[in-house]
Design an enzyme around this catalytic site. Structure first.
Site, PDB file in Angstrom:
ATOM      1  N   GLU A 105      53.510  30.948  37.156  1.00 47.72           N
ATOM      2  CA  GLU A 105      52.474  31.339  36.198  1.00 47.72           C
ATOM      3  C   GLU A 105      52.792  30.983  34.745  1.00 47.72           C
ATOM      4  OE1 GLU A 105      51.650  35.463  37.150  1.00 47.72           O
ATOM      5  OE2 GLU A 105      51.151  34.958  39.216  1.00 47.72           O
ATOM      6  N   ASN A 146      54.044  27.345  40.478  1.00 48.70           N
ATOM      7  CA  ASN A 146      53.053  28.137  41.212  1.00 48.70           C
ATOM      8  C   ASN A 146      52.167  28.874  40.210  1.00 48.70           C
ATOM      9  OD1 ASN A 146      52.294  29.364  43.829  1.00 48.70           O
ATOM     10  ND2 ASN A 146      53.247  31.249  43.072  1.00 48.70           N
ATOM     11  N   HIS A 188      44.156  33.578  44.811  1.00 46.56           N
ATOM     12  CA  HIS A 188      43.665  34.971  44.788  1.00 46.56           C
ATOM     13  C   HIS A 188      42.182  34.914  44.417  1.00 46.56           C
ATOM     14  CE1 HIS A 188      47.565  36.698  45.429  1.00 46.56           C
ATOM     15  NE2 HIS A 188      48.075  36.041  44.405  1.00 46.56           N
ATOM     16  N   GLU A 217      49.386  32.094  48.088  1.00 43.96           N
ATOM     17  CA  GLU A 217      49.203  33.555  48.027  1.00 43.96           C
ATOM     18  C   GLU A 217      47.759  33.920  48.362  1.00 43.96           C
ATOM     19  OE1 GLU A 217      50.611  35.222  44.322  1.00 43.96           O
ATOM     20  OE2 GLU A 217      52.350  33.890  44.247  1.00 43.96           O
ATOM     21  N   ASP A 259      44.347  35.345  49.282  1.00 46.43           N
ATOM     22  CA  ASP A 259      43.598  36.529  49.720  1.00 46.43           C
ATOM     23  C   ASP A 259      42.238  36.491  49.033  1.00 46.43           C
ATOM     24  OD1 ASP A 259      44.350  37.465  47.140  1.00 46.43           O
ATOM     25  OD2 ASP A 259      45.777  38.905  47.933  1.00 46.43           O
TER      26      ASP A 259
HETATM   27  O1  9MR Z   1      52.673  41.377  45.866  1.00 49.85           O
HETATM   28  C1  9MR Z   1      53.400  41.693  44.700  1.00 49.85           C
HETATM   29  C2  9MR Z   1      53.252  43.175  44.411  1.00 49.85           C
HETATM   30  O2  9MR Z   1      53.848  43.941  45.424  1.00 49.85           O
HETATM   31  C3  9MR Z   1      53.869  43.497  43.087  1.00 49.85           C
HETATM   32  O3  9MR Z   1      53.587  44.841  42.757  1.00 49.85           O
HETATM   33  C4  9MR Z   1      53.296  42.581  42.017  1.00 49.85           C
HETATM   34  C5  9MR Z   1      53.906  42.868  40.680  1.00 49.85           C
HETATM   35  O4  9MR Z   1      53.674  41.884  39.755  1.00 49.85           O
HETATM   36  O5  9MR Z   1      53.529  41.228  42.384  1.00 49.85           O
HETATM   37  C6  9MR Z   1      52.847  40.903  43.526  1.00 49.85           C
HETATM   38  O6  9MR Z   1      52.899  39.521  43.791  1.00 49.85           O
HETATM   39  C7  9MR Z   1      52.382  38.658  42.782  1.00 49.85           C
HETATM   40  C8  9MR Z   1      53.149  37.384  42.867  1.00 49.85           C
HETATM   41  O7  9MR Z   1      54.530  37.639  42.731  1.00 49.85           O
HETATM   42  C9  9MR Z   1      52.702  36.378  41.824  1.00 49.85           C
HETATM   43  N1  9MR Z   1      51.279  36.171  41.892  1.00 49.85           N
HETATM   44  C10 9MR Z   1      50.459  37.364  41.880  1.00 49.85           C
HETATM   45  C11 9MR Z   1      50.902  38.310  42.987  1.00 49.85           C
HETATM   46  C12 9MR Z   1      49.985  39.526  43.056  1.00 49.85           C
HETATM   47  O8  9MR Z   1      50.118  40.306  41.905  1.00 49.85           O
END
Ligand code: 9MR
Length: 400
Positions: free
Chosen positions: A214, A255, A291, A319, A321
């Site tokens: 990011e 990513n 997402h 990722e 969803d």
């Molecule tokens: O799935 C992850 C969640 O359990 C955490 O609370 C969150 C915290 O930032 O991160 C989530 O995963 C993220 C991923 O690492 C990067 N892209 C966005 C994802 C969803 O927030």
């Protein structure tokens, strides 16, 4: 795209609103810590060492919201009818994997694990949290790999590929990195030490690493985190070079989200790939997180994947969803089925798209309801681990 952008704006407001408490995985104590010492509902402040306590998922404390289970349940709605298993089908159609994110607290859920560990269903897993900076180097030079190792061992036992996630990210970043006032030279060596130690620890076990996560804002400008503010754009090549040296066989990715269709952010990512490639910086892939919101997919998914592969990198949905505003209706679930089909079909149509990872396979463990209150049902399996129509959408996409 607009709505997607405004959802993230809403998220920013939400994050400010709850800033008095630490988020899941955030720091909540330790010598020298002056930030929040309480954790958001559903997490518990847990001492890791004298210098670092962290909000870990666990028993909900007082005031925790009711379970996200029942109000959003799809019980009663027609589910999936397909009998194909996702990874086996993806492989038979020439892809490397169909995978899922997972997370260590879920490992005690036997029913969940039975589906996750079926390597005809999932040929790849990604740790949702346990390889991130706060989990692996909570204080400088003190590396902890227990959570990440559990995911890596599971992949090995199950015969699944592993995606490493991630080395350098502005979030889930311990304050010793963000608040120490490191000089450019110091931060360079902090990044090199972190990436080479973490990537080196898993050498030979990881198919691909999200080395940088990011880096861009939604308007395509660089995210002004400690890395960019201290080192400019050079932090990206510093991290990629350290990762390459630590595991020469791992595919190295950048990513990000909101780069799946035409946008200013997508253009910035394309330009970055071009620049890095022209400089000879090691970069093998771009992860498009995926997402999405039901009914609001960006256009030109396939063309966007092709724009990246034309620059000499592979791509993957890392990722995926597709969330909806609750309550779920039959119409929303049917649209979600179509949307999953559309996204997976785009990957199938592009040779350099190596695979698709869903950001956990069940609504039971989705990140969405906690981050976007009132939204959810984003995954292909429901809260009770029953397949939804979305599952048939994926199968249809894999068959396309
Ligand atoms: O799935 C992850 C969640 O359990 C955490 O609370 C969150 C915290 O930032 O991160 C989530 O995963 C993220 C991923 O690492 C990067 N892209 C966005 C994802 C969803 O927030």
């Amino acid at each position: 795209m607009l709505k997607l952008g405004s959802s993230f704006a809403a998220l920013a407001i939400l994050v400010q609103f709850v800033a008095a408490q630490s988020q899941e995985w955030g720091q909540c104590g330790g010598i020298g810590w002056s930030g929040p010492t309480t954790c958001v509902s559903g997490t518990v402040c847990t001492k890791q060492n004298d210098y670092y306590s962290q909000c870990l998922p666990g028993a909900a404390g007082p005031g925790a919201p009711a379970s996200t289970g029942s109000p959003t349940s799809t019980a009663g709605a027609p589910g999936s009818t397909s009998t194909s298993n996702l990874h086996a089908l993806a492989k038979s159609k020439g892809k490397l994997y169909f995978g899922s994110a997972t997370d260590n607290p879920e490992f005690t859920d036997a029913a969940y694990m039975a589906i996750l560990s079926d390597n005809t269903m999932f040929g790849q897993i990604t740790p949702g949290n346990s390889m991130k900076w706060d989990a692996t180097e909570p204080s400088q030079g003190q590396f902890t790999f227990s959570g990440g190792d559990a995911v890596a061992n599971l992949a090995k036992t199950n015969g699944q590929l592993l995606r490493g996630h991630n080395c350098v990210w502005y979030s889930q970043l311990p304050s010793w990195v963000s608040n120490s006032g490191f000089s450019a030279a110091e931060l360079t060596s902090v990044i090199q030490n972190h990436c080479s130690t973490v990537v080196g620890h898993y050498k030979g076990q990881v198919y691909s690493w999200d080395v940088v996560n990011e880096p861009f804002n939604d308007d395509g400008t660089w995210r002004t985190d400690v890395f960019y503010n201290t080192l400019g754009t050079s932090y990206v090549s510093i991290a990629l070079q350290a990762a390459r040296a630590a595991d020469p066989n791992a595919k190295l990715y950048i990513n990000d989200y909101n780069i799946e269709g035409p946008s200013a952010k997508t253009t910035s990512m394309l330009n970055l790939v071009q620049t890095l490639k022209s400089q000879g910086v090691p970069l093998d892939g771009i992860g498009l997180q995926g997402h999405f919101i039901v009914g609001e997919l960006p256009g030109n998914l396939q063309q966007t994947l092709e724009q990246f592969t034309a620059l000499g990198v592979e791509v993957a949905y890392t990722e995926l969803d597709i969330r909806m505003t609750l309550p779920a209706t039959q119409a929303l679930l049917t649209q979600q089925q179509k949307d999953y089909d559309t996204v997976v079909s785009a990957c199938m149509a592009v040779e350099g798209c190596v695979g698709v990872t869903i950001w956990d396979y069940t609504d039971k463990y989705s990140w969405v309801p906690q981050t976007f209150p009132g939204q959810g049902e984003a995954c292909p399996w429901d809260q009770n681990l029953a397949k939804k129509p979305a599952y048939d959408g994926i199968v249809s996409g894999l068959n396309s």
